[in-house]
Structure formats: C-alpha cells, structure tokens
Design a protein around this motif. Structure first.
Motif, PDB file in Angstrom:
ATOM      1  N   ARG A   1       1.891  10.784 -10.329  1.00  0.00           N
ATOM      2  CA  ARG A   1       0.829  10.758 -11.355  1.00  0.00           C
ATOM      3  C   ARG A   1      -0.233  11.806 -11.050  1.00  0.00           C
ATOM      4  O   ARG A   1      -0.721  12.495 -11.952  1.00  0.00           O
ATOM      5  CB  ARG A   1       0.188   9.376 -11.428  1.00  0.00           C
ATOM      6  N   LEU A   2      -0.609  11.921  -9.771  1.00  0.00           N
ATOM      7  CA  LEU A   2      -1.621  12.911  -9.397  1.00  0.00           C
ATOM      8  C   LEU A   2      -1.114  14.327  -9.628  1.00  0.00           C
ATOM      9  O   LEU A   2      -1.852  15.186 -10.117  1.00  0.00           O
ATOM     10  CB  LEU A   2      -2.030  12.728  -7.930  1.00  0.00           C
ATOM     11  N   ARG A   3       0.145  14.579  -9.286  1.00  0.00           N
ATOM     12  CA  ARG A   3       0.718  15.908  -9.511  1.00  0.00           C
ATOM     13  C   ARG A   3       0.779  16.225 -11.005  1.00  0.00           C
ATOM     14  O   ARG A   3       0.480  17.342 -11.431  1.00  0.00           O
ATOM     15  CB  ARG A   3       2.102  16.008  -8.873  1.00  0.00           C
TER      16      ARG A   3
ATOM     17  N   GLN B   1       0.824  -1.200   0.000  1.00  0.00           N
ATOM     18  CA  GLN B   1       0.000   0.000   0.000  1.00  0.00           C
ATOM     19  C   GLN B   1       0.863   1.257   0.000  1.00  0.00           C
ATOM     20  O   GLN B   1       0.571   2.226  -0.703  1.00  0.00           O
ATOM     21  CB  GLN B   1      -0.944   0.002   1.203  1.00  0.00           C
ATOM     22  N   ALA B   2       1.946   1.244   0.780  1.00  0.00           N
ATOM     23  CA  ALA B   2       2.852   2.388   0.822  1.00  0.00           C
ATOM     24  C   ALA B   2       3.507   2.598  -0.547  1.00  0.00           C
ATOM     25  O   ALA B   2       3.663   3.733  -1.007  1.00  0.00           O
ATOM     26  CB  ALA B   2       3.916   2.177   1.896  1.00  0.00           C
ATOM     27  N   GLN B   3       3.875   1.513  -1.194  1.00  0.00           N
ATOM     28  CA  GLN B   3       4.485   1.605  -2.523  1.00  0.00           C
ATOM     29  C   GLN B   3       3.495   2.183  -3.525  1.00  0.00           C
ATOM     30  O   GLN B   3       3.845   3.031  -4.349  1.00  0.00           O
ATOM     31  CB  GLN B   3       4.965   0.235  -2.977  1.00  0.00           C
ATOM     32  N   GLN B   4       2.242   1.740  -3.463  1.00  0.00           N
ATOM     33  CA  GLN B   4       1.226   2.246  -4.387  1.00  0.00           C
ATOM     34  C   GLN B   4       1.010   3.740  -4.190  1.00  0.00           C
ATOM     35  O   GLN B   4       0.890   4.491  -5.159  1.00  0.00           O
ATOM     36  CB  GLN B   4      -0.087   1.494  -4.197  1.00  0.00           C
ATOM     37  N   LYS B   5       0.964   4.177  -2.931  1.00  0.00           N
ATOM     38  CA  LYS B   5       0.781   5.606  -2.660  1.00  0.00           C
ATOM     39  C   LYS B   5       1.959   6.411  -3.171  1.00  0.00           C
ATOM     40  O   LYS B   5       1.792   7.498  -3.708  1.00  0.00           O
ATOM     41  CB  LYS B   5       0.584   5.838  -1.159  1.00  0.00           C
ATOM     42  N   ALA B   6       3.170   5.883  -2.989  1.00  0.00           N
ATOM     43  CA  ALA B   6       4.364   6.588  -3.463  1.00  0.00           C
ATOM     44  C   ALA B   6       4.347   6.723  -4.979  1.00  0.00           C
ATOM     45  O   ALA B   6       4.758   7.753  -5.522  1.00  0.00           O
ATOM     46  CB  ALA B   6       5.620   5.849  -3.007  1.00  0.00           C
ATOM     47  N   GLU B   7       3.872   5.713  -5.676  1.00  0.00           N
ATOM     48  CA  GLU B   7       3.808   5.750  -7.136  1.00  0.00           C
ATOM     49  C   GLU B   7       2.659   6.643  -7.619  1.00  0.00           C
ATOM     50  O   GLU B   7       2.734   7.234  -8.686  1.00  0.00           O
ATOM     51  CB  GLU B   7       3.637   4.344  -7.696  1.00  0.00           C
ATOM     52  N   GLU B   8       1.613   6.742  -6.829  1.00  0.00           N
ATOM     53  CA  GLU B   8       0.437   7.506  -7.208  1.00  0.00           C
ATOM     54  C   GLU B   8       0.683   9.015  -7.119  1.00  0.00           C
ATOM     55  O   GLU B   8       0.161   9.782  -7.925  1.00  0.00           O
ATOM     56  CB  GLU B   8      -0.714   7.122  -6.272  1.00  0.00           C
ATOM     57  N   GLY B   9       1.508   9.451  -6.182  1.00  0.00           N
ATOM     58  CA  GLY B   9       1.759  10.873  -5.969  1.00  0.00           C
ATOM     59  C   GLY B   9       2.206  11.599  -7.222  1.00  0.00           C
ATOM     60  O   GLY B   9       1.599  12.615  -7.609  1.00  0.00           O
TER      61      GLY B   9
END
Length: 79
Positions: free
Chosen positions: A28-30, A18-26
């Motif tokens: 993309r969102l920016r 989950q932590a890895q997914q959030k780190a990768e998502e940041g």
C-alpha cells in the motif's frame, strides 16, 4: 508454568499479527508513493510543478528537494 506459557503464546500471537500488518502495509505504501510520483510527473508536463495546489504560490525549493512530490506550501498545509 502454565501462566508463563499463556503469556508467551499471547506475545507470539501479537508479534505474528504485527508482522502480518507490516507485510500488508508495504504494498500500500509503495502504491501510494508511486501515485505521488506520477502526480508530480503530470504537474511537470502541465507546467504546474513547484506551485502550491491550493494557493498556486511557488513552493520552497528546499521543501521540493526533500520531497519532490510536495503539493502544498507550508501555509496551506497548516490550514
């Protein structure tokens, strides 16, 4: 005791994923937000800012104050 350790290992792996997914998502969102801002700036330059992209009606000023990158009116969003 072994079952307890196995359960902890699963939880630990899940939290790590989950932590890895959030780190990768940041990033993309920016990137997506930057694209929306650039689009709003282009619309300002073209004189089309504040108009619905679909029906070309004026957008509600309250909606634009909440999200200046809004491109569709409430009616067109619902369709």
């Amino acid at each position: 005791m072994e079952l307890e350790q196995a359960a902890m290992d699963r939880v630990s792996r899940r939290v790590s994923l989950q932590a890895q997914q959030k780190a990768e998502e940041g990033p993309r969102l920016r990137k997506r937000q930057l694209q929306k801002i650039e689009g709003a700036l282009r619309r300002i330059e073209a004189g089309a800012y504040g108009k619905c992209y679909v029906c070309e009606e004026e957008l509600d000023a309250r909606e634009l104050s909440v999200d200046p990158t809004t491109t569709r009116c409430e009616n067109c969003v619902e369709e």
